[in-house]
Design a protein around this motif. Structure first.
Motif, PDB file in Angstrom:
ATOM      1  N   ARG A 181       0.812  -1.100   0.009  1.00 34.77           N
ATOM      2  CA  ARG A 181       0.038  -0.069  -0.049  1.00 34.77           C
ATOM      3  C   ARG A 181       0.875   1.202   0.061  1.00 34.77           C
ATOM      4  NH1 ARG A 181      -5.412  -1.062   3.635  1.00 34.77           N
ATOM      5  NH2 ARG A 181      -6.050  -2.974   2.508  1.00 34.77           N
ATOM      6  N   LEU A 182       1.888   1.152   0.744  1.00 30.92           N
ATOM      7  CA  LEU A 182       2.897   2.379   0.726  1.00 30.92           C
ATOM      8  C   LEU A 182       3.510   2.509  -0.711  1.00 30.92           C
ATOM      9  CD1 LEU A 182       3.906   4.283   2.758  1.00 30.92           C
ATOM     10  CD2 LEU A 182       5.899   2.466   3.308  1.00 30.92           C
ATOM     11  N   ALA A 183       3.720   1.420  -1.376  1.00 36.84           N
ATOM     12  CA  ALA A 183       4.267   1.970  -2.645  1.00 36.84           C
ATOM     13  C   ALA A 183       3.289   2.335  -3.577  1.00 36.84           C
ATOM     14  CB  ALA A 183       4.811   0.418  -3.196  1.00 36.84           C
ATOM     15  N   ALA A 184       1.981   1.837  -3.569  1.00 40.26           N
ATOM     16  CA  ALA A 184       0.991   2.350  -4.544  1.00 40.26           C
ATOM     17  C   ALA A 184       0.370   3.547  -3.857  1.00 40.26           C
ATOM     18  CB  ALA A 184      -0.142   1.295  -4.518  1.00 40.26           C
ATOM     19  N   LEU A 185       0.645   4.213  -2.856  1.00 40.07           N
ATOM     20  CA  LEU A 185      -0.233   5.404  -2.151  1.00 40.07           C
ATOM     21  C   LEU A 185      -0.052   6.641  -3.228  1.00 40.07           C
ATOM     22  CD1 LEU A 185      -1.348   6.445   0.537  1.00 40.07           C
ATOM     23  CD2 LEU A 185       0.980   7.174   1.148  1.00 40.07           C
ATOM     24  N   GLU A 186      -1.140   7.091  -3.344  1.00 42.61           N
ATOM     25  CA  GLU A 186      -1.113   8.572  -3.890  1.00 42.61           C
ATOM     26  C   GLU A 186      -1.949   9.321  -2.875  1.00 42.61           C
ATOM     27  OE1 GLU A 186      -2.836   8.484  -7.981  1.00 42.61           O
ATOM     28  OE2 GLU A 186      -1.840   6.561  -8.269  1.00 42.61           O
ATOM     29  N   GLY A 187      -1.329  10.816  -2.772  1.00 49.65           N
ATOM     30  CA  GLY A 187      -1.669  11.462  -1.911  1.00 49.65           C
ATOM     31  C   GLY A 187      -1.356  11.167  -0.336  1.00 49.65           C
ATOM     32  N   GLY A 188      -2.308  11.617   0.604  1.00 49.38           N
ATOM     33  CA  GLY A 188      -1.902  11.331   2.087  1.00 49.38           C
ATOM     34  C   GLY A 188      -0.683  12.079   2.606  1.00 49.38           C
ATOM     35  N   TYR A 189      -1.263  12.306   3.952  1.00 50.41           N
ATOM     36  CA  TYR A 189      -0.162  13.211   4.735  1.00 50.41           C
ATOM     37  C   TYR A 189      -0.339  12.767   6.107  1.00 50.41           C
ATOM     38  CZ  TYR A 189      -4.122  16.029   6.119  1.00 50.41           C
ATOM     39  OH  TYR A 189      -5.517  16.385   6.733  1.00 50.41           O
ATOM     40  N   ILE A 190       0.715  13.114   6.607  1.00 55.13           N
ATOM     41  CA  ILE A 190       0.803  13.270   8.270  1.00 55.13           C
ATOM     42  C   ILE A 190       1.198  14.566   8.650  1.00 55.13           C
ATOM     43  CG2 ILE A 190       1.505  12.198  10.541  1.00 55.13           C
ATOM     44  CD1 ILE A 190       1.830   9.225   9.014  1.00 55.13           C
ATOM     45  N   SER A 191       0.548  15.206   9.511  1.00 52.48           N
ATOM     46  CA  SER A 191       1.111  16.385  10.350  1.00 52.48           C
ATOM     47  C   SER A 191       1.349  16.179  11.447  1.00 52.48           C
ATOM     48  CB  SER A 191       0.116  17.640   9.972  1.00 52.48           C
ATOM     49  OG  SER A 191      -0.789  17.725  10.969  1.00 52.48           O
ATOM     50  N   ILE A 192       2.524  16.632  11.936  1.00 50.42           N
ATOM     51  CA  ILE A 192       2.997  16.441  13.599  1.00 50.42           C
ATOM     52  C   ILE A 192       3.342  17.967  14.135  1.00 50.42           C
ATOM     53  CG2 ILE A 192       4.476  15.459  14.934  1.00 50.42           C
ATOM     54  CD1 ILE A 192       5.224  13.437  12.924  1.00 50.42           C
ATOM     55  N   SER A 193       2.679  18.052  15.256  1.00 51.32           N
ATOM     56  CA  SER A 193       3.207  19.406  15.763  1.00 51.32           C
ATOM     57  C   SER A 193       3.563  19.160  17.402  1.00 51.32           C
ATOM     58  CB  SER A 193       2.098  20.543  15.680  1.00 51.32           C
ATOM     59  OG  SER A 193       1.238  20.559  16.640  1.00 51.32           O
ATOM     60  N   LEU A 194       4.556  19.917  17.647  1.00 46.99           N
ATOM     61  CA  LEU A 194       5.019  19.621  18.960  1.00 46.99           C
ATOM     62  C   LEU A 194       5.010  20.947  19.672  1.00 46.99           C
ATOM     63  CD1 LEU A 194       8.305  17.335  18.137  1.00 46.99           C
ATOM     64  CD2 LEU A 194       5.840  16.655  18.896  1.00 46.99           C
ATOM     65  N   GLU A 195       4.763  21.099  20.924  1.00 45.06           N
ATOM     66  CA  GLU A 195       4.504  22.113  21.641  1.00 45.06           C
ATOM     67  C   GLU A 195       5.060  21.857  23.146  1.00 45.06           C
ATOM     68  OE1 GLU A 195       1.294  25.341  23.317  1.00 45.06           O
ATOM     69  OE2 GLU A 195       0.677  23.565  21.774  1.00 45.06           O
ATOM     70  N   HIS A 196       6.183  22.776  23.303  1.00 46.06           N
ATOM     71  CA  HIS A 196       6.940  22.505  24.647  1.00 46.06           C
ATOM     72  C   HIS A 196       7.109  23.770  25.409  1.00 46.06           C
ATOM     73  CE1 HIS A 196      10.864  22.344  27.222  1.00 46.06           C
ATOM     74  NE2 HIS A 196      10.326  21.187  27.179  1.00 46.06           N
ATOM     75  N   LYS A 197       6.686  23.487  26.749  1.00 40.74           N
ATOM     76  CA  LYS A 197       6.656  24.484  27.862  1.00 40.74           C
ATOM     77  C   LYS A 197       7.410  23.852  29.115  1.00 40.74           C
ATOM     78  CE  LYS A 197       2.075  24.379  27.230  1.00 40.74           C
ATOM     79  NZ  LYS A 197       0.621  24.669  27.539  1.00 40.74           N
ATOM     80  N   MET A 198       7.958  24.902  29.663  1.00 41.65           N
ATOM     81  CA  MET A 198       8.528  24.536  30.796  1.00 41.65           C
ATOM     82  C   MET A 198       8.822  25.755  31.923  1.00 41.65           C
ATOM     83  SD  MET A 198      12.209  22.448  30.720  1.00 41.65           S
ATOM     84  CE  MET A 198      13.338  23.704  30.244  1.00 41.65           C
ATOM     85  N   ASP A 199       8.323  25.388  32.891  1.00 38.06           N
ATOM     86  CA  ASP A 199       8.678  26.221  33.977  1.00 38.06           C
ATOM     87  C   ASP A 199      10.013  25.830  35.034  1.00 38.06           C
ATOM     88  OD1 ASP A 199       7.639  24.677  35.678  1.00 38.06           O
ATOM     89  OD2 ASP A 199       5.703  25.455  35.724  1.00 38.06           O
ATOM     90  N   VAL A 200      10.061  26.449  36.317  1.00 37.50           N
ATOM     91  CA  VAL A 200      10.937  25.753  37.116  1.00 37.50           C
ATOM     92  C   VAL A 200      11.070  24.465  37.560  1.00 37.50           C
ATOM     93  CG1 VAL A 200      12.113  26.386  39.302  1.00 37.50           C
ATOM     94  CG2 VAL A 200      10.731  28.249  38.089  1.00 37.50           C
ATOM     95  N   ASN A 201       9.802  23.872  37.663  1.00 38.06           N
ATOM     96  CA  ASN A 201       9.683  22.546  38.405  1.00 38.06           C
ATOM     97  C   ASN A 201       9.326  21.347  37.361  1.00 38.06           C
ATOM     98  OD1 ASN A 201      10.007  23.427  40.926  1.00 38.06           O
ATOM     99  ND2 ASN A 201       7.814  24.386  40.925  1.00 38.06           N
ATOM    100  N   GLN A 202       8.392  21.697  36.382  1.00 34.82           N
ATOM    101  CA  GLN A 202       8.269  20.720  35.402  1.00 34.82           C
ATOM    102  C   GLN A 202       8.187  21.233  33.878  1.00 34.82           C
ATOM    103  OE1 GLN A 202       4.308  19.666  36.851  1.00 34.82           O
ATOM    104  NE2 GLN A 202       3.263  21.514  35.817  1.00 34.82           N
ATOM    105  N   GLY A 203       7.964  20.378  33.118  1.00 32.54           N
ATOM    106  CA  GLY A 203       7.826  20.579  31.607  1.00 32.54           C
ATOM    107  C   GLY A 203       6.882  19.667  31.126  1.00 32.54           C
ATOM    108  N   GLU A 204       6.426  20.294  29.974  1.00 30.62           N
ATOM    109  CA  GLU A 204       5.222  19.406  29.207  1.00 30.62           C
ATOM    110  C   GLU A 204       5.485  19.526  27.706  1.00 30.62           C
ATOM    111  OE1 GLU A 204       1.165  19.867  30.983  1.00 30.62           O
ATOM    112  OE2 GLU A 204       0.938  21.133  28.904  1.00 30.62           O
TER     113      GLU A 204
END
Lengths: 100, 587
Positions: B502-525
């Motif tokens: 299926r990968l070889a025959a694939l036409e079109g198709g997408y994956i979007s990835i977004s990463l968001e990073h936040k950090m304060d003194v004690n913890q990160g997300e």
């Protein structure tokens, strides 16, 4: 039992029959069987008599494949017993050789 | 080493070349006899020395070391028997043929000639032809003896050197290819070397986040070539583990190194795996080793056998190597077994192999997992009897029980100092067909993300979350594959094949990835958003059945979910948001 080689009349197909134990001891004979071989010919490795192979047999197959031009090599493996077929598949060799 | 190939022809040549220098000692109290023998021998090219009695014979022997001796029996001062005994004693390991000269044919006397060390006897009157035939036959034997002895001595010296070299090499080898943390209390293993060096390689090291990385490798061949190949594998494994590399990264690095340095017939069948710190997650890559077995401690039976479907390391270039990892969730007390083919190929006296079936039967007795490792070894040993071992024998058991471990196993302070890193950022990525085939976005993103100060220790977790979500988006979203396939017999391979098609025959198709990073003194997300072009699925239902591991997205997502603060499907199921949170360790 030794390795036997038969060529088709037009010389385009070479069949190499492997011994019952295809392992390091077959190293020299096997190498001889395809030394200076024509890379454009079709090679058939016949495992019909072969009961066991070891990892050095897999190594020998790789050397043969390299000698015949890697991805251009035309090597077909036939008549494998299930234990050998499994071993070839475990090492993904069915992606390098045509295993019939 | 000259003369290492001994043949009759070469011996003959040696005799021919030396004929002029062959020396015979004639011992007889009768001057006429001495003269006759001397004449015959010198005619045939021998240098001849003589002695009138046994005493003189010994002196002549010591002074001239003749090649052959003709010895009369009855002589004054010292007779032939005693002289022969003493000369043979003096000669030690050197072979000096002694031919007795005798007028009698008394059998007892002839027997005594041989008993004191004589090699042959001649009866008087002498025939030149017979004498020369015997002398020549014996000198030929003596040359053969000398050649063999010289070769044996050379081999002895060579062997001794080899042993010394091997000992030194072994010392160096075991410093580079050390066992790491194989002494961790929840591991049991056996590694039996077939020679000084071992074709099997077993390495273990703790990851920066307190997890455990393990590599079991089986090199083609044994001894020196296998050992040489093991050196870079070990080096890379320890270095990469220390740097927090994920399983697939370790696999790629080692593969590329081996492919570069090893000749084509040498490669490493290997299993590279990671256990999370709490031993709930088991991540593995498997190339060419026998099936990996996972035993349920609670149900007392095997719950997974994992077959390899990858190339061994060092066979193909990185672009052809699949680095898909298997991820399993473990319960406390589950056992994972890794072994090399030496186990299944162990032979009994009838040259039968132990085989996979016998091994699997060890797990079917419904016994407690506690003595399982020992009972497997016992079964193999019983089967083998006294039969000599023909391959390396390696078996490893990992007990998924973190309570056996002390908490001090890893040292946070060792984490490397990094450059100051932006604490609040986000990034977006849009992937299409070519990226699916040619890149590994999970590795790249894991590497990128875990540069953040403090996040390095969460690298394996972030890898798993990204990996599961990305693969779900690709397999089920973009490619529309049904994970039910995997649960059918042979389904996994069908699944992988279908995926490739299926990968070889694939036409079109997408994956979007977004990463968001936040950090304060004690913890990160870290918030991971992944969306795909697929038609989605009924995620409401999915959430309900997530723990039953039967749903479309399967076990993988529930694993990922267990690592995150929150994991939710959005839209029509083609979007997912995972929130990963961590506390900063007290620096």
């Amino acid at each position: 039992m030794a390795i036997t080689i038969t060529k088709s009349d037009d010389g385009r197909t070479v069949t190499i029959k492997l011994p019952s134990e295809f392992d390091f001891r077959s190293h020299k004979d096997f190498r001889e069987s395809h030394r200076g071989a024509d890379p454009s010919a079709q090679y058939i490795l016949d495992f019909a008599a072969t009961e066991h192979i070891d990892s050095s047999a897999l190594g020998m197959l790789l050397v043969m494949r390299e000698g015949l031009g890697n991805d251009d090599a035309k090597v077909k493996i036939i008549n494998c017993r299930s234990n050998i077929k499994k071993l070839l598949e475990m090492a993904s060799f069915d992606n390098l050789f045509e295993v019939a | 080493m000259t003369g290492s190939r001994l043949s009759i022809e070469t011996v003959d040549k040696v005799i021919e070349a030396n004929r002029s220098t062959q020396m015979a000692l004639v011992v007889d109290d009768d001057a006429v006899n001495r003269l006759i023998l001397e004449g015959m021998l010198s005619d045939s090219g021998y240098e001849v020395i003589t002695a009138k009695n046994g005493q003189e014979a010994i002196k002549q022997y010591v002074d001239h070391q003749p090649d052959v001796i003709l010895m009369d029996i009855m002589m004054p001062v010292l007779d032939g028997y005693q002289a022969t005994q003493q000369i043979k004693a003096l000669a030690g390991e050197r072979f000096v043929p002694i031919i007795f000269l005798t007028a009698v044919t008394d059998e007892d006397e002839l027997a005594r000639c041989v008993k004191v060390g004589g090699d042959d006897f001649l009866t008087k009157p002498y025939s030149k032809i017979i004498i020369m035939a015997k002398v020549e036959a014996l000198t030929r034997m003596s040359d053969l003896y000398a050649t063999t002895k010289r070769q044996r001595d050379e081999i002895d010296i060579y062997n001794e050197q080899l042993l010394v070299e091997q000992k030194v090499a072994k010392k160096i080898y075991s410093r580079v290819v050390h066992e790491g943390c194989l002494d961790t209390p929840n591991l049991k293993y056996i590694l039996s070397p077939l020679s000084v060096f071992n074709g099997d390689l077993l390495l273990a090291a703790h990851t920066p986040s307190g997890g455990l990385n393990i590599l079991l490798g089986d090199a083609t061949g044994h001894g020196l070539p296998a050992a040489i190949g093991a050196v870079p594998v070990s080096d890379l494994f320890y270095e990469l583990t220390e740097n927090g590399a994920t399983v697939d990264e370790i696999v790629l690095e080692i593969n590329s190194k081996l492919k570069n340095i090893l000749p084509p017939e040498f490669f490493f069948c290997a299993c590279v795996c990671n256990f999370s710190k709490d031993y709930r997650l088991f991540t593995m890559w498997h190339g060419g080793l026998p099936d990996v077995l996972i035993y349920s401690g609670k149900k007392k039976k095997l719950k997974h056998t994992v077959r390899s479907n990858n190339f061994p390391l060092g066979v193909v270039n990185n672009d052809r190597l699949k680095t898909d990892v298997h991820i399993f969730d473990l319960n406390k007390g589950d056992r994972v077994y890794l072994y090399s083919d030496g186990i299944t190929e162990a032979k009994n006296q009838a040259r039968e192999e132990f085989g996979e079936e016998r091994l699997l039967r060890c797990f079917e007795k419904g016994n407690s997992a506690d003595g399982l490792f020992e009972s497997i070894l016992e079964t193999i040993n019983e089967f083998r009897g006294d039969e000599e071992q023909s391959d390396d024998l390696t078996l490893l058991e990992i007990n998924a029980d973190p309570s056996l471990l002390s908490n001090e196993i890893f040292d946070n302070s060792a984490s490397t100092a990094t450059l100051p890193y932006p604490s609040n950022w986000n990034m977006n990525m849009m992937l299409t067909k070519r990226d699916f085939i040619e890149t590994n976005p999970v590795s790249i993103l894991t590497k990128f993300t875990t540069q953040v100060d403090g996040l390095m220790q969460h690298r394996e977790n972030i890898f798993i979350v990204l990996s599961e979500l990305y693969n779900n988006a690709l397999d089920h979203g973009v490619l529309g594959l049904d994970s039910k396939l995997k649960s059918e017999p042979d389904g996994f391979l069908t699944y992988l094949n279908l995926r490739q098609e299926r990968l070889a025959a694939l036409e079109g198709g997408y994956i979007s990835i977004s990463l968001e990073h936040k950090m304060d003194v004690n913890q990160g997300e870290l918030v991971i958003n992944i969306a795909d072009s697929g038609s989605g699925f009924d995620h409401q239902k999915q959430v309900l059945s997530m723990n039953k591991s039967k749903a479309r997205a399967g076990r993988g997502v529930s694993l990922a979910s267990s690592l995150c603060k929150e994991l939710v499907y959005l839209g029509n199921g083609n979007k997912v948001r995972a929130t990963y949170q961590w506390k900063k360790s007290a620096a």
